[in-house]
Design a protein around this motif. Structure first.
Motif, PDB file in Angstrom:
ATOM      1  N   ARG A 117       0.665  -1.204  -0.083  1.00  0.00           N
ATOM      2  CA  ARG A 117       0.082  -0.030   0.071  1.00  0.00           C
ATOM      3  C   ARG A 117       0.891   1.374   0.018  1.00  0.00           C
ATOM      4  NH1 ARG A 117      -4.272   2.022  -0.638  1.00  0.00           N
ATOM      5  NH2 ARG A 117      -5.140   2.175   1.108  1.00  0.00           N
ATOM      6  N   LEU A 157       1.728   3.773   3.038  1.00  0.00           N
ATOM      7  CA  LEU A 157       2.593   3.360   3.976  1.00  0.00           C
ATOM      8  C   LEU A 157       3.851   3.771   3.566  1.00  0.00           C
ATOM      9  CD1 LEU A 157       1.028  -0.216   4.699  1.00  0.00           C
ATOM     10  CD2 LEU A 157       1.134   1.736   6.351  1.00  0.00           C
ATOM     11  N   TYR A 214      -2.309  10.358   4.103  1.00  0.00           N
ATOM     12  CA  TYR A 214      -3.508  10.382   4.425  1.00  0.00           C
ATOM     13  C   TYR A 214      -4.543  10.731   3.315  1.00  0.00           C
ATOM     14  CZ  TYR A 214      -3.423  10.262   9.570  1.00  0.00           C
ATOM     15  OH  TYR A 214      -2.901   9.897  10.848  1.00  0.00           O
ATOM     16  N   ASN A 231      -9.995   9.872  11.220  1.00  0.00           N
ATOM     17  CA  ASN A 231      -9.687   8.260  11.146  1.00  0.00           C
ATOM     18  C   ASN A 231     -10.099   7.646  12.503  1.00  0.00           C
ATOM     19  OD1 ASN A 231      -8.398   5.755  10.375  1.00  0.00           O
ATOM     20  ND2 ASN A 231      -6.892   6.274  11.928  1.00  0.00           N
ATOM     21  N   GLU A 271      -5.088   2.570  19.169  1.00  0.00           N
ATOM     22  CA  GLU A 271      -3.870   2.737  18.513  1.00  0.00           C
ATOM     23  C   GLU A 271      -4.091   4.323  17.815  1.00  0.00           C
ATOM     24  OE1 GLU A 271      -5.306  -0.190  18.234  1.00  0.00           O
ATOM     25  OE2 GLU A 271      -3.806  -1.130  19.371  1.00  0.00           O
ATOM     26  N   SER A 272      -5.141   4.108  17.164  1.00  0.00           N
ATOM     27  CA  SER A 272      -5.544   5.496  16.395  1.00  0.00           C
ATOM     28  C   SER A 272      -5.581   6.608  17.265  1.00  0.00           C
ATOM     29  CB  SER A 272      -6.982   5.285  15.438  1.00  0.00           C
ATOM     30  OG  SER A 272      -7.890   5.228  16.362  1.00  0.00           O
ATOM     31  N   VAL A 293       1.286  -2.119  19.565  1.00  0.00           N
ATOM     32  CA  VAL A 293       0.958  -3.136  18.278  1.00  0.00           C
ATOM     33  C   VAL A 293       1.976  -4.211  18.484  1.00  0.00           C
ATOM     34  CG1 VAL A 293       1.594  -3.082  15.655  1.00  0.00           C
ATOM     35  CG2 VAL A 293       0.041  -1.164  16.523  1.00  0.00           C
ATOM     36  N   VAL A 329       0.870  -5.362  11.660  1.00  0.00           N
ATOM     37  CA  VAL A 329       0.834  -4.315  10.727  1.00  0.00           C
ATOM     38  C   VAL A 329      -0.436  -3.933  10.278  1.00  0.00           C
ATOM     39  CG1 VAL A 329       1.169  -4.560   7.990  1.00  0.00           C
ATOM     40  CG2 VAL A 329       2.885  -5.456   9.577  1.00  0.00           C
ATOM     41  N   LYS A 332      -3.047  -3.461  12.273  1.00  0.00           N
ATOM     42  CA  LYS A 332      -3.172  -2.561  13.591  1.00  0.00           C
ATOM     43  C   LYS A 332      -2.523  -1.219  13.399  1.00  0.00           C
ATOM     44  CE  LYS A 332      -4.586  -3.595  17.513  1.00  0.00           C
ATOM     45  NZ  LYS A 332      -4.693  -4.298  19.103  1.00  0.00           N
ATOM     46  N   PHE A 333      -1.109  -1.426  12.912  1.00  0.00           N
ATOM     47  CA  PHE A 333      -0.459  -0.124  12.789  1.00  0.00           C
ATOM     48  C   PHE A 333      -1.150   0.490  11.628  1.00  0.00           C
ATOM     49  CE2 PHE A 333       3.650   2.345  12.535  1.00  0.00           C
ATOM     50  CZ  PHE A 333       3.607   2.660  11.099  1.00  0.00           C
ATOM     51  N   SER A 334      -1.461  -0.113  10.433  1.00  0.00           N
ATOM     52  CA  SER A 334      -1.857   0.657   9.385  1.00  0.00           C
ATOM     53  C   SER A 334      -3.096   1.621   9.752  1.00  0.00           C
ATOM     54  CB  SER A 334      -1.919  -0.051   8.074  1.00  0.00           C
ATOM     55  OG  SER A 334      -0.760  -0.774   8.025  1.00  0.00           O
ATOM     56  N   ARG A 335      -4.010   0.869  10.567  1.00  0.00           N
ATOM     57  CA  ARG A 335      -5.339   1.068  10.862  1.00  0.00           C
ATOM     58  C   ARG A 335      -5.282   2.432  11.614  1.00  0.00           C
ATOM     59  NH1 ARG A 335      -9.003  -3.259  12.403  1.00  0.00           N
ATOM     60  NH2 ARG A 335      -8.913  -3.838  10.173  1.00  0.00           N
ATOM     61  N   ALA A 336      -4.265   2.395  12.529  1.00  0.00           N
ATOM     62  CA  ALA A 336      -3.769   3.501  13.318  1.00  0.00           C
ATOM     63  C   ALA A 336      -3.721   4.624  12.611  1.00  0.00           C
ATOM     64  CB  ALA A 336      -2.812   3.416  14.224  1.00  0.00           C
ATOM     65  N   PHE A 337      -3.200   4.823  11.211  1.00  0.00           N
ATOM     66  CA  PHE A 337      -3.043   5.928  10.360  1.00  0.00           C
ATOM     67  C   PHE A 337      -4.285   6.074   9.253  1.00  0.00           C
ATOM     68  CE2 PHE A 337       0.909   7.659  11.929  1.00  0.00           C
ATOM     69  CZ  PHE A 337       1.702   6.493  12.307  1.00  0.00           C
ATOM     70  N   GLY A 338      -5.081   5.151   9.434  1.00  0.00           N
ATOM     71  CA  GLY A 338      -6.335   5.189   8.563  1.00  0.00           C
ATOM     72  C   GLY A 338      -5.999   4.590   7.296  1.00  0.00           C
ATOM     73  N   ILE A 339      -4.974   3.723   6.993  1.00  0.00           N
ATOM     74  CA  ILE A 339      -4.579   3.074   5.905  1.00  0.00           C
ATOM     75  C   ILE A 339      -5.238   1.591   5.933  1.00  0.00           C
ATOM     76  CG2 ILE A 339      -3.002   2.102   4.473  1.00  0.00           C
ATOM     77  CD1 ILE A 339      -1.233   4.670   5.716  1.00  0.00           C
ATOM     78  N   GLU A 340      -6.011   1.200   5.201  1.00  0.00           N
ATOM     79  CA  GLU A 340      -6.486  -0.370   5.002  1.00  0.00           C
ATOM     80  C   GLU A 340      -5.724  -1.158   4.198  1.00  0.00           C
ATOM     81  OE1 GLU A 340      -9.413   0.266   8.045  1.00  0.00           O
ATOM     82  OE2 GLU A 340      -9.066  -1.674   6.967  1.00  0.00           O
ATOM     83  N   ILE A 341      -5.308  -2.191   4.897  1.00  0.00           N
ATOM     84  CA  ILE A 341      -4.660  -3.131   3.852  1.00  0.00           C
ATOM     85  C   ILE A 341      -5.373  -4.478   3.631  1.00  0.00           C
ATOM     86  CG2 ILE A 341      -2.319  -2.405   4.498  1.00  0.00           C
ATOM     87  CD1 ILE A 341      -1.994  -4.391   6.342  1.00  0.00           C
TER      88      ILE A 341
END
Lengths: 202, 93
Positions: free
Chosen positions: A37, A40, A100, A138, A146-147, A195, B82, B84-93
């Motif tokens: 992605r 990232l 974002y 978000n 975490e968010s 995490v 990974v 959980k980390f990505s979702r914390a920044f609003g990125i879905e994988i």
């Protein structure tokens, strides 16, 4: 307060922040390699550039400490370090904004640092407002701890930039700005540790 | 009408692995329904996952079942982190 102690304080704060930035950059790259992605990858570069910017301040502070003892004017060097670090910060925050926005405006995020004038703290504030709003949105959707930690981290970084900007009015704000920045990075580190502690089934 | 969101390759692999993890040892039909795939795509992905060493094929009489390897378990654990980390920044994988 003696300038040497101020610079030592600056070095310590920036070194801690840089370490956490690099750690976050590493984790972002790991996530990108697994998922492919692109946002990232922007996150990775954003935190890597931020870490480099902060380490530059550490080395710059070291130079200034060593120069204080000598009859050498450091005013020009201070200005150069400040501008260079500020430009790198804008680039890194631009990359966060690109992450974002799904990477649609990444070219502008990289070009902006080349176009702006030296009052970089104001630009940092402007870009960080966008990043904070996006992280808040978000969190409103995903509602995970975490968010929330990510939102708090970016919010504290924004607050630190506002205080840095105002620190010429009250010197105490400079100290508070560093504390705010460090607390923001601590929040990011907490998220990484949370995490990383995940075990068991997927 | 909303835009159709297609699953990425990694997401399909993870869905298959999670079905196998949930069931323990499971045949292809249960994976088919659990991961919501066509038969052709399922066989391709199963071969792919076996080649990666994430699952293994086991013969039970006339039937073939699949189970996770240790590597597959570690992969799922790492993917969860990974994710959980990505979702914390609003990125879905």
């Amino acid at each position: 307060m003696h300038p040497t102690y101020v610079m030592l304080f600056e070095m310590l704060m920036e070194a801690v922040g840089a370490s956490i930035s690099f750690l976050t950059a590493y984790y972002s790259l790991k996530a990108f390699r697994l998922s492919g992605r692109r946002p990232l990858l922007y996150l990775h570069f954003g935190f890597a550039v931020l870490g480099v910017s902060m380490m530059s301040r550490v080395f710059g502070s070291l130079y200034i400490i060593s120069a204080i003892a000598m009859p050498v004017s450091v005013r020009g060097m201070v200005g150069l370090i400040s501008t260079a670090c500020g430009v790198m910060r804008i680039a890194s925050y631009g990359l966060f904004a690109a992450a974002y926005s799904g990477g649609r405006r990444v070219e502008m995020a990289v070009l902006i640092p080349l176009l702006v004038n030296p009052y970089t703290e104001f630009v940092c504030v402007a870009v960080m407002v966008y990043v904070v709003v996006q992280s808040a949105i978000n969190h409103a959707f995903v509602k995970t701890s975490e968010s929330l930690l990510v939102f708090v981290a970016f919010l504290l970084m924004l607050v630190s930039h506002i205080m840095f900007t105002m620190s010429h009015v009250r010197a105490m704000l400079y100290l508070l700005a560093h504390v705010s920045q460090l607390t923001g990075f601590a929040s990011m580190l907490t998220m990484l540790l949370k995490v990383g502690r995940e075990v068991g089934e997927g | 009408m909303g835009r159709v969101r297609y699953r990425s390759r990694i997401r399909i692999c993870v869905d298959i692995l999670r079905v196998i993890l949930r069931e323990g040892e499971v045949g292809p039909t249960r994976i088919l329904y659990g991961a919501n795939l066509s038969y052709d795509r399922l066989t391709k992905y199963l071969s792919y996952l076996i080649d990666l060493g994430l699952i293994e094929e086991v013969k039970r009489g006339d039937h073939v079942v699949y189970r996770l390897t240790e590597k597959g378990l570690q992969f799922l654990s790492e993917f969860r982190r990974v994710e959980k980390f990505s979702r914390a920044f609003g990125i879905e994988i």
